[in-house]
Design an enzyme around this catalytic site. Structure first.
Site, PDB file in Angstrom:
ATOM      1  N   ASP A  77       0.843  -1.190   0.000  1.00 37.57           N
ATOM      2  CA  ASP A  77       0.000   0.000   0.000  1.00 37.57           C
ATOM      3  C   ASP A  77       0.884   1.248   0.000  1.00 37.57           C
ATOM      4  O   ASP A  77       2.040   1.218   0.429  1.00 37.57           O
ATOM      5  CB  ASP A  77      -0.890   0.025   1.239  1.00 37.57           C
ATOM      6  CG  ASP A  77      -1.931  -1.083   1.240  1.00 37.57           C
ATOM      7  OD1 ASP A  77      -2.218  -1.640   0.162  1.00 37.57           O
ATOM      8  OD2 ASP A  77      -2.468  -1.390   2.325  1.00 37.57           O
ATOM      9  N   ARG A  78       0.324   2.350  -0.442  1.00 39.26           N
ATOM     10  CA  ARG A  78       1.091   3.600  -0.513  1.00 39.26           C
ATOM     11  C   ARG A  78       1.695   3.972   0.835  1.00 39.26           C
ATOM     12  O   ARG A  78       2.838   4.417   0.927  1.00 39.26           O
ATOM     13  CB  ARG A  78       0.190   4.736  -1.019  1.00 39.26           C
ATOM     14  CG  ARG A  78       0.905   6.073  -1.119  1.00 39.26           C
ATOM     15  CD  ARG A  78       0.133   7.037  -2.008  1.00 39.26           C
ATOM     16  NE  ARG A  78      -1.181   7.329  -1.475  1.00 39.26           N
ATOM     17  CZ  ARG A  78      -1.469   8.399  -0.702  1.00 39.26           C
ATOM     18  NH1 ARG A  78      -0.510   9.251  -0.369  1.00 39.26           N
ATOM     19  NH2 ARG A  78      -2.690   8.614  -0.284  1.00 39.26           N
TER      20      ARG A  78
END
Length: 336
Positions: free
Chosen positions: A166-167
């Protein structure tokens, strides 16, 4: 017939030394080829058999090299897969890309590479950096930075991530340098051959010191982003261990048996211990940390060509270390 693993390892050492000395990595600038020597017991076998059984190319990969110009050579001469090899001959097959990435804008930027050879690359992703382009992030992703890096170093390679983060998640991730390596690594991904160890800080304390969360995950009703534990979801298993506690929070070591979207975040929230700073499943508090406290700290895989183990670890980032005080010093020695 065997791959010369010793020679291959020598090549990797030489390439790494060249990189550290700032030299051009000439060994990686040509499209990747796999080479082997036919042994006595393989005398008379077809090239197709050697490609599939010894080099372990998939049916898709064999079709790909059959279509490629100069895709298969026997003693330097182009041949069809129906050709029969004799003992002592050298079989060479093209597995690398002949064209670079065209779907991503090359963007310069900091790219902490912790391992690289002609088949794969491991990097330590900073928090806040997306892996793929998306709304609001068209040219600042890992894909953009790697595309720039490949072009700068003269490598004809497309962006092929193996595991994705995930970012807001920091830490180790793997990218393959050609389709054959990508296929082999994807086969490992949700098995014991490809291990992903995470460190996380959660609010509160899990009900047990160690355990396995075996709870299916699916899309939350009415949301395009959020997931939840639900009986009709996909199977999901997360193993966790409490490494310590500090000021109402716990430092966790987690390992995934499956790879569902937001799996660790959803499972820990379901246990009543959401990850610190998780805006979606817990409580966002940018005064404490500006993202979800999750870090990919350990990555172990089997090399897709040599079969040798590749193991790397990543230290806990400063923003997470600040949440757990003295426990941060213990984390590095307890990843594996």
């Amino acid at each position: 017939m065997k791959l010369d693993i010793r020679a291959r390892r020598d090549m990797l050492v030489t390439s790494t030394q060249n990189k550290e000395e700032g030299m051009v990595m000439e060994r990686w600038t040509e499209p990747r080829r796999l080479t082997l020597t036919v042994e006595e017991e393989q005398d008379g076998q077809t090239v197709d058999t050697l490609l599939r059984r010894t080099l372990r190319l998939s049916g898709t990969s064999v079709k790909r090299v059959k279509r490629a110009e100069d895709g298969i050579r026997l003693d330097g001469v182009p041949v069809y897969v129906t050709a029969r090899a004799a003992a002592g001959q050298i079989l060479s097959v093209l597995v690398g890309d002949t064209e670079g990435e065209t779907g991503l804008t090359p963007t310069p930027g900091d790219l902490p590479i912790v391992y690289e050879d002609g088949d794969l690359l491991l990097l330590d992703k900073p928090a806040g950096r997306p892996v793929h382009p998306g709304p609001g992030h068209f040219d600042d992703t890992i894909g953009n930075l790697l595309t720039y890096y490949y072009k700068k170093t003269g490598q004809t390679v497309k962006f092929r991530p193996v595991n994705r983060l995930d970012r807001g998640t920091s830490g180790l991730m793997c990218a393959a340098k050609h389709a054959h390596a990508h296929e082999r690594l994807k086969e490992q991904l949700h098995s014991s051959a490809f291990r992903r160890i995470y460190l996380a800080v959660c609010d509160g304390v899990p009900p047990e010191e160690a355990g396995t969360v075996d709870a299916p995950i699916g899309r939350a009703e009415g949301s395009l982003l959020a997931r939840e534990v639900r009986p009709d979801g996909a199977p999901a298993r997360t193993r966790y261990q409490v490494l310590g506690r500090h000021q109402g929070r716990s430092l966790l070591r987690l390992e995934l048996d499956t790879g569902r979207t937001h799996q660790i975040r959803v499972h820990m929230a379901w246990l009543g211990c959401p990850l610190t700073g998780d805006f979606l499943y817990g409580t966002e508090d940018r005064a404490l940390i500006g993202r979800t406290a999750l870090h990919s700290a350990g990555l172990s895989l089997i090399h897709p060509v040599t079969g040798a183990p590749v193991i790397r670890t990543s230290l806990l980032p400063a923003d997470m270390a600040a949440l757990i005080g003295p426990l941060a010093l213990e984390a590095a020695g307890r990843i594996w």
